[in-house]
Enzyme design. Structure first.
Site, PDB file in Angstrom:
ATOM      1  N   THR A 129      -6.908  -4.188   8.941  1.00  0.00           N
ATOM      2  CA  THR A 129      -6.199  -5.450   8.732  1.00  0.00           C
ATOM      3  C   THR A 129      -6.122  -6.289  10.000  1.00  0.00           C
ATOM      4  OG1 THR A 129      -4.861  -4.365   7.064  1.00  0.00           O
ATOM      5  CG2 THR A 129      -4.061  -6.471   7.879  1.00  0.00           C
ATOM      6  N   PRO A 131      -4.659 -10.256  11.658  1.00  0.00           N
ATOM      7  CA  PRO A 131      -3.629 -11.278  11.423  1.00  0.00           C
ATOM      8  C   PRO A 131      -4.035 -12.363  10.431  1.00  0.00           C
ATOM      9  CG  PRO A 131      -3.715 -10.721  13.749  1.00  0.00           C
ATOM     10  CD  PRO A 131      -4.858  -9.997  13.098  1.00  0.00           C
ATOM     11  N   ILE A 160      -0.923  -1.492  12.188  1.00  0.00           N
ATOM     12  CA  ILE A 160      -1.656  -0.242  12.371  1.00  0.00           C
ATOM     13  C   ILE A 160      -0.700   0.949  12.358  1.00  0.00           C
ATOM     14  CG2 ILE A 160      -3.316   1.008  13.780  1.00  0.00           C
ATOM     15  CD1 ILE A 160      -4.278  -1.695  12.498  1.00  0.00           C
ATOM     16  N   THR A 161      -0.787   1.740  11.314  1.00  0.00           N
ATOM     17  CA  THR A 161       0.015   2.950  11.180  1.00  0.00           C
ATOM     18  C   THR A 161      -0.456   4.005  12.179  1.00  0.00           C
ATOM     19  OG1 THR A 161       0.379   2.507   8.842  1.00  0.00           O
ATOM     20  CG2 THR A 161       0.688   4.769   9.578  1.00  0.00           C
ATOM     21  N   ALA A 181     -19.879  -8.813   3.797  1.00  0.00           N
ATOM     22  CA  ALA A 181     -19.808  -7.358   3.778  1.00  0.00           C
ATOM     23  C   ALA A 181     -20.966  -6.708   4.529  1.00  0.00           C
ATOM     24  CB  ALA A 181     -19.785  -6.867   2.330  1.00  0.00           C
ATOM     25  N   GLU A 247      -7.509   7.190  -0.361  1.00  0.00           N
ATOM     26  CA  GLU A 247      -6.316   6.607   0.245  1.00  0.00           C
ATOM     27  C   GLU A 247      -5.334   6.157  -0.829  1.00  0.00           C
ATOM     28  OE1 GLU A 247      -4.993   2.765   3.007  1.00  0.00           O
ATOM     29  OE2 GLU A 247      -7.120   3.220   2.696  1.00  0.00           O
ATOM     30  N   GLN A 341      21.478   1.082  -8.097  1.00  0.00           N
ATOM     31  CA  GLN A 341      22.536   0.370  -8.820  1.00  0.00           C
ATOM     32  C   GLN A 341      23.674   1.308  -9.216  1.00  0.00           C
ATOM     33  OE1 GLN A 341      22.464  -2.861  -9.081  1.00  0.00           O
ATOM     34  NE2 GLN A 341      24.283  -3.183 -10.360  1.00  0.00           N
ATOM     35  N   LEU A 342      23.347   2.551  -9.509  1.00  0.00           N
ATOM     36  CA  LEU A 342      24.368   3.512  -9.914  1.00  0.00           C
ATOM     37  C   LEU A 342      25.259   3.944  -8.746  1.00  0.00           C
ATOM     38  CD1 LEU A 342      22.241   5.697 -12.364  1.00  0.00           C
ATOM     39  CD2 LEU A 342      24.001   4.023 -12.961  1.00  0.00           C
ATOM     40  N   GLY A 345      28.305  -0.191  -4.310  1.00  0.00           N
ATOM     41  CA  GLY A 345      28.228  -0.667  -2.927  1.00  0.00           C
ATOM     42  C   GLY A 345      27.704   0.363  -1.960  1.00  0.00           C
TER      43      GLY A 345
END
Length: 385
Positions: A129, A131, A160-161, A181, A247, A341-342, A345
């Site tokens: 990836t 920018p 970048i992981t 490509a 992946e 939701q359950l 807060g």
């Protein structure tokens, strides 16, 4: 439901599951909050994972791996994601980068890199990836200019992981004069002491706070021409397309494990939480919502299990992997939202795992190819039928 019977699970895989479960509970969970604060894990976790046999589990023993299959990868991925131990991406390191090298690397490349990846001496990342390009790989601008026996790499990669610790990076680059490509190649960059290479600061993400994510910058960085994967310029796009199903399936595996963790966390809470003089679990709405969530998780697990078995047999096709990725990730986010939701807060408080699960899971629908792209891939597959 977490340990429900699986058609492909055998005694060896059960032993691996138990070992991986103990590892993540012992070596990662106690450090979760500290790693979240510093936005990365300690570098030593890679060596510990290597010593525990959790790195490169599906790489042949001849190259330092455990000699397992996609089933072994899936078991480790499940346990890591269920334990919320996302401080290092074994999926990227072992499930993705190692298989690029195994599939397309020369024998010297495999011998040089894979054994050191299996021990955790090398930490791997993949840099696709950019920018300005996002998921459109044909628009990447990072250039690798050939000068004799060296490529000069210039450009920037983002999101970048494993970016902070990575010292072995598979970089998608433009080579030669071909457009689109046909001009994409994969170059393996060893970053230690590399002139013209630098890392950007750790990125401040919505979720997955423990996982180091950075930008990478190359300014006329010299990389040996022998580090080209496949030995031929212009083959990178085809290589990427061949490996992306693996992946995407690993992402689906992680999504299924994550939604089950959310359900289990919620079950504990609603049994203990008293509302209007009775446990929250006694209320029909709570019971119906959790029944819906568990059904969705069970259906997702069944589909993904079938895909895992297909991958292990070498039969997983691109559209089916795309289906698994988009549906499991979308369903995961839906299930976690219902569960949160359950909690009322309290579900919005980061001290509760459900809040962290909610933030961590949102990126599932984005990385590995946005889900909108997955649907396009599926549709194109339907046109060919």
């Amino acid at each position: 439901m977490r340990d429900a019977p699986r058609a492909w699970m055998d005694e060896e895989l059960q032993m691996l599951r138990d070992s991986a479960r103990r590892f993540f509970q012992r070596e990662c969970v106690p450090h979760e909050m500290r790693w979240r604060a510093q936005h990365h894990a300690d570098r030593e976790i890679w060596a510990k994972a290597g010593a525990a046999g959790l790195l490169c589990a599906s790489i042949p023993q001849a190259y330092g791996g455990s000699g397992g299959s996609a089933l072994h990868e899936a078991v480790i991925c499940e346990e890591q994601m269920y334990s919320m131990s996302q401080a290092f991406s074994n999926n990227v390191h072992s499930g993705i980068v190692a298989h690029y090298i195994l599939a397309y690397g020369s024998e010297p490349q495999k011998q040089r890199w894979l054994p050191r990846m299996a021990t955790g001496e090398l930490v791997a990342a993949i840099a696709m990836t950019e920018p300005g390009a996002g998921t459109d790989l044909q628009r990447i601008r990072t250039q690798a200019r050939r000068e004799g026996g060296t490529y000069r790499v210039s450009g920037a990669k983002t999101f970048i992981t494993n970016g902070l610790h990575a010292n072995l990076v598979v970089v998608a680059v433009k080579t030669g004069e071909a457009a689109g490509a046909k001009g994409i190649s994969l170059l393996v960059v060893e970053t230690e002491g590399l002139a013209g290479f630098r890392r950007g600061p750790l990125l401040d993400k919505l979720g997955q706070k423990t996982l180091d994510t950075t930008e990478l910058f190359f300014e006329d960085a010299p990389v040996p021409a022998d580090n080209l994967l496949g030995g031929e310029e212009g083959s990178g796009f085809a290589q990427l397309m061949q490996q992306l199903p693996r992946e995407r399936l690993l992402l689906a595996v992680g999504a299924v494990a994550t939604m089950q963790r959310a359900i289990d966390e919620t079950l504990v809470y609603v049994r203990d939480r008293q509302v209007f003089g009775q446990p929250l679990m006694a209320m029909q709405n709570t019971r119906f919502k959790l029944a819906e969530c568990q059904t969705l998780a069970t259906v997702a697990r069944s589909f993904v299990d079938d895909c895992i078995a297909r991958l292990a047999r070498g039969e997983l096709d691109v559209p089916t992997a795309a289906m698994a990725k988009w549906w499991a990730s979308d369903t995961c986010c839906r299930v976690i939202d219902e569960c949160l939701q359950l909690f009322g807060g309290y579900g919005y408080m980061n001290e509760y795992p459900i809040a962290r699960l909610y933030a961590d899971a949102r990126v599932f629908r984005i990385y590995g190819g946005a889900n909108e792209v997955m649907k396009e891939i599926i549709a194109r597959g339907m046109e060919k039928q």
